[in-house]
Enzyme design. Structure first.
Site, short mmCIF file in Angstrom:
data_model
loop_
_atom_site.label_atom_id
_atom_site.label_comp_id
_atom_site.label_asym_id
_atom_site.label_seq_id
_atom_site.Cartn_x
_atom_site.Cartn_y
_atom_site.Cartn_z
NE ARG A 109 -2.39 -1.35 3.57
CZ ARG A 109 -1.80 -0.71 4.57
NH1 ARG A 109 -1.70 0.61 4.53
NH2 ARG A 109 -1.31 -1.35 5.61
CE1 TYR A 260 0.33 -5.90 -1.97
CE2 TYR A 260 -0.79 -3.87 -1.35
CZ TYR A 260 -0.31 -5.12 -1.03
OH TYR A 260 -0.50 -5.61 0.24
CE LYS A 269 -6.36 -3.53 4.13
NZ LYS A 269 -6.75 -4.24 5.35
CG HIS A 289 -7.87 -2.97 9.72
ND1 HIS A 289 -6.57 -2.66 10.05
CD2 HIS A 289 -7.79 -3.98 8.83
CE1 HIS A 289 -5.75 -3.45 9.41
NE2 HIS A 289 -6.46 -4.26 8.66
CB SER A 311 -1.58 -4.72 7.88
OG SER A 311 -2.74 -4.09 7.41
CB CYS A 313 -0.46 -7.40 14.09
SG CYS A 313 0.79 -6.10 14.01
N GLY A 314 -1.26 -10.77 12.96
CA GLY A 314 -1.87 -12.01 13.41
C GLY A 314 -3.38 -12.07 13.34
CB THR A 316 -4.95 -14.44 8.77
OG1 THR A 316 -5.25 -13.32 7.93
CG2 THR A 316 -5.40 -15.72 8.07
CG ASP A 336 -8.26 -7.17 6.41
OD1 ASP A 336 -7.42 -6.89 7.29
OD2 ASP A 336 -8.36 -6.52 5.35
CG ASN A 428 2.70 -6.55 2.10
OD1 ASN A 428 2.04 -6.98 3.04
ND2 ASN A 428 2.21 -5.72 1.19
CB SER A 429 4.67 -12.45 -0.60
OG SER A 429 5.04 -13.18 0.55
NE ARG A 430 -0.56 -8.66 1.93
CZ ARG A 430 -1.23 -8.11 2.93
NH1 ARG A 430 -2.37 -8.64 3.35
NH2 ARG A 430 -0.78 -7.03 3.53
#
Length: 649
Positions: A109, A260, A269, A289, A311, A313-314, A316, A336, A428-430
């Site tokens: 982002r 991205y 977002k 959020h 984001s 920080c756990g 998921t 999220d 920051n891969s997703r």
């Protein structure tokens, strides 16, 4: 009116096949305003949508227009197109999974290039103190927003296809859902939006049933550099001129230059949080959020909890937790975002407006989050992870899950081996995966009325000072807890290094309007008539000892904290003791039976008066400098009360 799902709905023949140049083979097309309409019919769109699309056609000048249907066949064809363009690489180890590697300049982002637009600056962002750099959003004037658009968008889609994506955030038809129309020149975005939202004909049908139905307008282009050349042709973008804009009064989103997720999947977002929180303020609800989980105790009683963490920080991991305490069950509603509104019975009801998971890959493994690992290896797009010689993917955290014979190619497309100084996957891969593949998805996750929220958790990465869990003394104190949230920075944005940053409500990058007004909106919930307010807690899984080791094992053991919260919701008082910062578990108040790790509970729950006095001072300084006159009096009162309690401690 023809059925949207019938071919007759579209006078043109439906799409048959893509080719490298995005032409359609043997498919007659419409010629409208010098563009080829490859699927759908602009003239049959509801007037307000047609006007929006035609206006942006004139601006962006695409070669083709394609109205998305949201079908599996469409997704398959788009996947093949993206493979031919080398944007996606198939992953034969899994079912219908793909890997994308982005331009290395387009990986997160772009908070510094994200703006809120309103005629009154103070509506968008608070006014910081003189000589203080504001950190609670960026404002742009309507005139400057228009100029930014006119500098970037004219002709930006030349030679490309403009995809028209009708999408719904939340179950279609839910009283809590909102509809959007996104225009984009990225088929990668179309595929991702299919996963992350309800999109296509099912949404168009809703718009046809009610032509007065409001929708959020969203325009996106990956852009073209001023040089006209893309350094990475497989991933077109314009990182030097990337900008993300939100026009509040008209609820419009405009994004340019980035492919991205956070910048290009405009339902996430941009709509669900920034525009969403602005709408929520005006309509009297909350767009946050937050993850949503359901927890059932051994007696079969179920509660729902919403939790706000920054984001990476756990969120998921908690939303998909595998509890270690016997008899407890966790079900995931969302990982999220939460939209929450009081119903006629005074219950705070929440929906997950998303349709998928857009999770951070590094750190996700069978030991940390086995449920996520069972979810993501089917119908998934992976972005900026490493690939393996057996047709799979790899990232940091999966060291024990691949054999020594496997060879790796990192996220930059270079050969990589274990032990290398550089990471295999971008931090920051997703993964982008459909929610309905989650084995513990809550049965009520698509209930149009939402699920009832009993507790709200705030949290972040705090290596020192902050105990494992504490409960607010009141609703106002809970709002202060949210306002005072601080956390180590993560890789989800363009910050580097680990520093403690203020991240109130985990919403610092996502506020859709002035944070001071946001605080007042939260405080106003207490003034609503005949409502049942959830209890508010703060958690911190990340406290460390003097050697830098985590004091709490985390992951599945976090269910012990949820068990304590569950009992507090049931009114059990002997498991808690009051402290200056709130209620913490009393001695033996937190279940430890079966806990394998040797936990130093005294250190884990130690409340250092000097640390907390400094904490109050720093939060007060932050709010004074950043929000100033817009800080509600109730928040200052809570800070003063906390100081007095600490003085007596």
């Amino acid at each position: 009116m023809a059925n949207i799902l019938d071919n007759e709905f579209y006078p043109t023949t439906l799409l048959r096949k893509f080719s490298k140049t995005e032409h359609y083979i043997n498919v007659p097309v419409q010629q409208i305003r010098n563009v080829n309409v490859l699927q759908g019919n602009l003239n049959l769109l509801p007037p307000q949508i047609r006007d929006f699309v035609e206006e942006k056609i004139s601006l962006c000048k695409p070669k083709n227009v394609y109205i998305c249907s949201g079908t599996e066949k469409e997704a398959s064809r788009l996947s093949q197109l993206l493979q031919e363009q080398k944007t996606l690489t198939p992953l034969p180890k899994y079912e219908n999974c793909w890997l994308a590697r982005t331009n290395p300049a387009d990986v997160a982002r772009v908070e510094s290039k994200t703006f809120l637009c309103s005629a009154d600056k103070r509506q968008s962002i608070p006014e910081p103190k003189k000589n203080v750099v504001g950190k609670l959003g960026n404002w742009i004037s309507p005139n400057d927003m228009d100029n930014a658009i006119n500098q970037r968008f004219p002709g930006c889609m030349k030679g490309r296809t403009m995809y028209v994506i009708p999408f719904s955030m939340g179950p279609v038809g839910s009283p809590l859902a909102k509809i959007g129309i996104q225009l984009t020149d990225s088929p990668y975005v179309v595929l991702s939006m299919k996963i992350m939202t309800r999109m296509g004909d099912v949404v168009l049908r809703k718009l046809y049933e009610d032509t007065n139905l409001h929708f959020v307008k969203a325009l996106h282009s990956v852009g073209t550099p001023t040089s006209g050349q893309n350094e990475y042709p497989h991933w077109p973008c314009d990182p030097d001129r990337t900008i993300v804009l939100h026009r509040l009064e008209t609820e419009e989103i405009v994004s340019y230059g980035s492919g991205y997720g956070g910048n290009s999947l405009l339902g996430k977002k941009c709509l669900a949080l920034r525009i969403g929180s602005f709408i929520a303020k005006n309509e009297g609800w909350l767009a946050e959020h937050m993850l949503i989980l359901g927890i059932t105790n051994p007696e079969g009683k179920k509660r729902y909890i919403a939790a706000a963490f920054p984001s990476a920080c756990g969120k998921t991991n908690l939303a998909m937790m595998t509890p270690t305490l016997p008899g407890y069950k966790i079900h995931c509603v969302g990982d999220d975002i939460a939209w929450m509104k009081f119903n006629d019975k005074g219950e705070l009801r929440a929906i997950n407006p998303e349709n998928g998971f857009f999770g951070v890959a590094p750190g996700t493994s069978n030991s940390t989050n086995p449920i996520a690992m069972q979810t993501i290896f089917k119908n998934t797009i992976f972005t900026n992870v490493a690939s393996t010689s057996d047709g799979g993917v790899y990232w940091e955290g999966m060291e024990d899950e691949v054999s020594d014979s496997i060879k790796f190619v990192d996220w930059l497309g270079k050969e990589w081996s274990k032990g290398s100084k550089t990471p295999a996957a971008h931090p920051n891969s997703r993964f982008c995966s459909p929610a309905n593949q989650c084995p513990i998805l809550d049965p009520a996750w698509e209930d149009p009325e939402g699920v009832p929220i009993d507790a709200i958790l705030f949290g972040g990465r705090r290596p020192v000072g902050v105990p494992l869990v504490y409960e607010s003394l009141s609703w106002k104190h809970g709002v202060y807890m949210g306002a005072s949230m601080r956390s180590e920075t993560t890789a989800a944005a363009e910050y580097k290094g680990k520093v403690i940053m203020n991240d109130p409500f985990a919403m610092r990058p996502f506020f859709g309007y002035n944070f001071g007004h946001y605080l007042q909106h939260w405080l106003s919930m207490e003034k609503k008539q005949n409502v049942r307010l959830p209890k508010i807690f703060h958690v911190n899984w990340f406290r460390k000892d003097a050697q830098g080791k985590f004091l709490w094992p985390g992951f599945g053991e976090n269910c012990r904290v949820l068990d304590w919260i569950f009992q507090r919701l049931d009114g059990k008082e002997d498991i808690a003791q009051e402290t200056p910062i709130g209620y913490v578990p009393s001695k033996n108040g937190l279940r430890t039976d079966g806990l394998k790790d040797n936990v130093d509970f005294e250190q884990l729950f130690n409340i250092d008066r000097d640390f907390w006095k400094q904490e109050v001072d720093e939060v007060t300084k932050y709010l004074d400098e950043q929000v100033g006159a817009d800080v509600p009096r109730e928040i200052w009162n809570e800070a003063d009360s906390l100081k007095r309690r600490l003085d007596k401690f």
